[in-house]
Write a protein that holds these residues in place. Sequence first.
Motif, PDB file in Angstrom:
ATOM      1  N   SER A  41       0.808  -1.224   0.000  1.00 31.84           N
ATOM      2  CA  SER A  41       0.000   0.000   0.000  1.00 31.84           C
ATOM      3  C   SER A  41       0.838   1.270   0.000  1.00 31.84           C
ATOM      4  O   SER A  41       0.329   2.346   0.316  1.00 31.84           O
ATOM      5  N   GLY A  42       2.134   1.161  -0.370  1.00 36.12           N
ATOM      6  CA  GLY A  42       2.927   2.368  -0.541  1.00 36.12           C
ATOM      7  C   GLY A  42       4.236   2.413   0.202  1.00 36.12           C
ATOM      8  O   GLY A  42       5.039   3.300  -0.040  1.00 36.12           O
ATOM      9  N   GLY A  43       4.448   1.487   1.134  1.00 39.31           N
ATOM     10  CA  GLY A  43       5.702   1.474   1.867  1.00 39.31           C
ATOM     11  C   GLY A  43       5.506   1.786   3.339  1.00 39.31           C
ATOM     12  O   GLY A  43       4.462   2.287   3.768  1.00 39.31           O
ATOM     13  N   TRP A  44       6.530   1.470   4.129  1.00 36.18           N
ATOM     14  CA  TRP A  44       6.451   1.571   5.589  1.00 36.18           C
ATOM     15  C   TRP A  44       6.239   3.004   6.056  1.00 36.18           C
ATOM     16  O   TRP A  44       5.319   3.303   6.821  1.00 36.18           O
ATOM     17  N   ARG A  45       7.071   3.924   5.588  1.00 36.11           N
ATOM     18  CA  ARG A  45       6.955   5.314   6.041  1.00 36.11           C
ATOM     19  C   ARG A  45       5.690   5.974   5.511  1.00 36.11           C
ATOM     20  O   ARG A  45       5.025   6.737   6.218  1.00 36.11           O
ATOM     21  N   THR A  46       5.353   5.676   4.271  1.00 39.07           N
ATOM     22  CA  THR A  46       4.133   6.233   3.702  1.00 39.07           C
ATOM     23  C   THR A  46       2.913   5.760   4.475  1.00 39.07           C
ATOM     24  O   THR A  46       1.992   6.533   4.758  1.00 39.07           O
ATOM     25  N   THR A  47       2.896   4.488   4.845  1.00 38.92           N
ATOM     26  CA  THR A  47       1.779   3.947   5.607  1.00 38.92           C
ATOM     27  C   THR A  47       1.675   4.612   6.969  1.00 38.92           C
ATOM     28  O   THR A  47       0.575   4.956   7.425  1.00 38.92           O
ATOM     29  N   ARG A  56      -6.292  12.521  18.646  1.00 36.17           N
ATOM     30  CA  ARG A  56      -5.202  13.477  18.655  1.00 36.17           C
ATOM     31  C   ARG A  56      -4.064  13.104  19.600  1.00 36.17           C
ATOM     32  O   ARG A  56      -3.070  13.809  19.701  1.00 36.17           O
ATOM     33  N   ASP A  57      -4.201  11.986  20.301  1.00 38.06           N
ATOM     34  CA  ASP A  57      -3.139  11.540  21.205  1.00 38.06           C
ATOM     35  C   ASP A  57      -2.163  10.593  20.516  1.00 38.06           C
ATOM     36  O   ASP A  57      -1.103  10.296  21.066  1.00 38.06           O
ATOM     37  N   THR A  58      -2.519  10.114  19.335  1.00 39.62           N
ATOM     38  CA  THR A  58      -1.760   9.056  18.670  1.00 39.62           C
ATOM     39  C   THR A  58      -0.632   9.617  17.820  1.00 39.62           C
ATOM     40  O   THR A  58      -0.839  10.523  17.015  1.00 39.62           O
ATOM     41  N   HIS A  59       0.561   9.049  18.004  1.00 40.67           N
ATOM     42  CA  HIS A  59       1.714   9.375  17.165  1.00 40.67           C
ATOM     43  C   HIS A  59       2.278   8.059  16.642  1.00 40.67           C
ATOM     44  O   HIS A  59       2.693   7.200  17.418  1.00 40.67           O
ATOM     45  N   VAL A  60       2.247   7.886  15.327  1.00 38.59           N
ATOM     46  CA  VAL A  60       2.618   6.626  14.695  1.00 38.59           C
ATOM     47  C   VAL A  60       4.075   6.659  14.268  1.00 38.59           C
ATOM     48  O   VAL A  60       4.504   7.556  13.540  1.00 38.59           O
ATOM     49  N   ARG A  61       4.831   5.692  14.707  1.00 37.34           N
ATOM     50  CA  ARG A  61       6.224   5.539  14.289  1.00 37.34           C
ATOM     51  C   ARG A  61       6.452   4.184  13.602  1.00 37.34           C
ATOM     52  O   ARG A  61       7.262   4.085  12.695  1.00 37.34           O
ATOM     53  N   SER A  62       5.720   3.160  14.052  1.00 43.95           N
ATOM     54  CA  SER A  62       5.850   1.815  13.484  1.00 43.95           C
ATOM     55  C   SER A  62       4.439   1.251  13.289  1.00 43.95           C
ATOM     56  O   SER A  62       3.739   1.010  14.272  1.00 43.95           O
ATOM     57  N   ASP A 102       3.057  -1.469  12.846  1.00 44.39           N
ATOM     58  CA  ASP A 102       2.663  -2.732  13.466  1.00 44.39           C
ATOM     59  C   ASP A 102       2.493  -2.636  14.977  1.00 44.39           C
ATOM     60  O   ASP A 102       2.116  -3.613  15.626  1.00 44.39           O
ATOM     61  N   GLY A 103       2.789  -1.473  15.582  1.00 44.02           N
ATOM     62  CA  GLY A 103       2.667  -1.315  17.022  1.00 44.02           C
ATOM     63  C   GLY A 103       3.909  -1.686  17.795  1.00 44.02           C
ATOM     64  O   GLY A 103       3.933  -1.620  19.030  1.00 44.02           O
ATOM     65  N   TYR A 104       4.984  -2.075  17.094  1.00 46.90           N
ATOM     66  CA  TYR A 104       6.240  -2.448  17.738  1.00 46.90           C
ATOM     67  C   TYR A 104       6.780  -1.271  18.558  1.00 46.90           C
ATOM     68  O   TYR A 104       6.684  -0.114  18.140  1.00 46.90           O
ATOM     69  N   ASP A 105       7.320  -1.566  19.736  1.00 47.25           N
ATOM     70  CA  ASP A 105       7.856  -0.507  20.599  1.00 47.25           C
ATOM     71  C   ASP A 105       8.858   0.350  19.843  1.00 47.25           C
ATOM     72  O   ASP A 105       9.891  -0.140  19.378  1.00 47.25           O
ATOM     73  N   THR A 106       8.566   1.631  19.729  1.00 42.91           N
ATOM     74  CA  THR A 106       9.413   2.582  19.021  1.00 42.91           C
ATOM     75  C   THR A 106       9.374   3.902  19.778  1.00 42.91           C
ATOM     76  O   THR A 106       8.299   4.333  20.190  1.00 42.91           O
ATOM     77  N   PRO A 107      10.513   4.552  20.018  1.00 47.13           N
ATOM     78  CA  PRO A 107      10.503   5.823  20.745  1.00 47.13           C
ATOM     79  C   PRO A 107       9.534   6.823  20.131  1.00 47.13           C
ATOM     80  O   PRO A 107       9.513   7.034  18.918  1.00 47.13           O
ATOM     81  N   GLY A 108       8.710   7.409  20.976  1.00 46.83           N
ATOM     82  CA  GLY A 108       7.765   8.426  20.524  1.00 46.83           C
ATOM     83  C   GLY A 108       6.426   7.895  20.068  1.00 46.83           C
ATOM     84  O   GLY A 108       5.512   8.676  19.797  1.00 46.83           O
ATOM     85  N   GLN A 109       6.280   6.572  19.968  1.00 45.78           N
ATOM     86  CA  GLN A 109       4.998   6.012  19.520  1.00 45.78           C
ATOM     87  C   GLN A 109       4.059   5.861  20.707  1.00 45.78           C
ATOM     88  O   GLN A 109       4.335   5.119  21.644  1.00 45.78           O
ATOM     89  N   VAL A 110       2.930   6.563  20.648  1.00 46.36           N
ATOM     90  CA  VAL A 110       1.955   6.537  21.729  1.00 46.36           C
ATOM     91  C   VAL A 110       0.543   6.601  21.144  1.00 46.36           C
ATOM     92  O   VAL A 110       0.336   6.992  19.999  1.00 46.36           O
ATOM     93  N   SER A 111      -0.400   6.214  21.972  1.00 42.86           N
ATOM     94  CA  SER A 111      -1.812   6.411  21.682  1.00 42.86           C
ATOM     95  C   SER A 111      -2.491   6.618  23.037  1.00 42.86           C
ATOM     96  O   SER A 111      -1.832   6.938  24.025  1.00 42.86           O
ATOM     97  N   SER A 112      -3.783   6.439  23.101  1.00 44.51           N
ATOM     98  CA  SER A 112      -4.502   6.589  24.369  1.00 44.51           C
ATOM     99  C   SER A 112      -5.718   5.690  24.348  1.00 44.51           C
ATOM    100  O   SER A 112      -6.168   5.214  23.292  1.00 44.51           O
TER     101      SER A 112
END
Length: 391
Positions: free
Chosen positions: A171-177, A191-197, A199-209
């Motif tokens: 669907s376009g690649g990892w970063r594009t997705t 508005r609390d969600t910041h996507v870095r990975s 698949d949900g894999y632990d990545t610095p800065g990745q959060v939701s609520s």
Amino acid sequence: MTIGFPSRLAVSACALCMTGLLVCAPATAAAHTGSDPAAPGGPPVAAASPDLLYHSGTQVRPHRGAPRVPDVSALSWVVADAHSGEVLAAHDAHRRLPPASTLKTLFALTVLPVLPGGLRHTVGAEDLAGIGPGSSLVGVAEGRTYQVADLWRGVFLNSGNDAVHVLARLSGGWRTTATRMQATARALGARDTHVRSPDGYDTPGQVSSAYDLAVFGRAGLRNADFARYCGTAEAMFPGRGGWSYGIRNTNRLLTGADGVEPYDGLIGIKNGYTSHAGNTLVAAARRGGRTLVVTVMNPQSGGGFAVYEEARRLLDWGFGAAGRVDPVGSLDALRARPRPGPDAVPVAAAVAAHDDGPGWLETWAILGAAGLGAGSMAVALRNRVGGAARG
């Protein structure tokens, strides 16, 4: 046989198609202002403050005789009505925490609409590159051909990060997705969600609520494919030499595995676990014509299966409290357009006070403009995929 299409066309069509769907989706009222549905003719219900869910601690507005909210250990949780979007009770709803694989709900919302389930793809080495160590896997193998529907079952049942990587590349690649997932979240008012990975894999800065994940779960139930996949308990997954092997949903409230009693009326959705996030769960259940969605994030006691038992108790409370509590907020609150007049001021103030990303006005303006081309680009993509499949 690999069915492919040019990457630029794929990226543009995918992004715009999803945008069009989100922009055209109707928003419901942000706050309940009518009478108690369980008591016709009763006193009017006072609307909850638009930023009440940003307050710390447990938020609930019970009527006399309402059941007491259960004492659970999760760092954050939400109980909401999936139909109206009303939040019946919550604890630290907007606390930003790592989501683990519950973030796959947002991945599915973003990617499902643009990849036909019957599309077949032969996996290459580049599709499986970059999978994090210790990831959950369903067994996607290089050189093997899968239908997109197979891969989605791998995502929802086994939480397979290998399947996510293949679908993201298609669907376009990892970063594009990841970028498109972020746009989807903002358009839904999450508005609390910041996507870095993705698949949900632990990545610095990745959060939701808990609030955002409830938004994603509720939106997913409106997609027939999402609802079918998330409620599937067992399926067969392609293996070597034309044979298949069984996979089972890791959501134990659905399957009753490992001694966890299945929840009566459970629809499904998604569980997750990482060492950083702990156990997380978005669950939905239907009883007596009412559907509830519950998010539970990182229980602090009770062991690895506590997330299911705490979700069970919150669902039981939510069904018991129906009509006997006033809403403390709405899952539509941050996606709805403020109405002209005094009500617009506190809603805008709440968003501005608690969000560090682009404002909702900018988000909707950008998405609205992009949505103008969504229909034609989606048709072009599907025609191209259809032509390739027939050949």
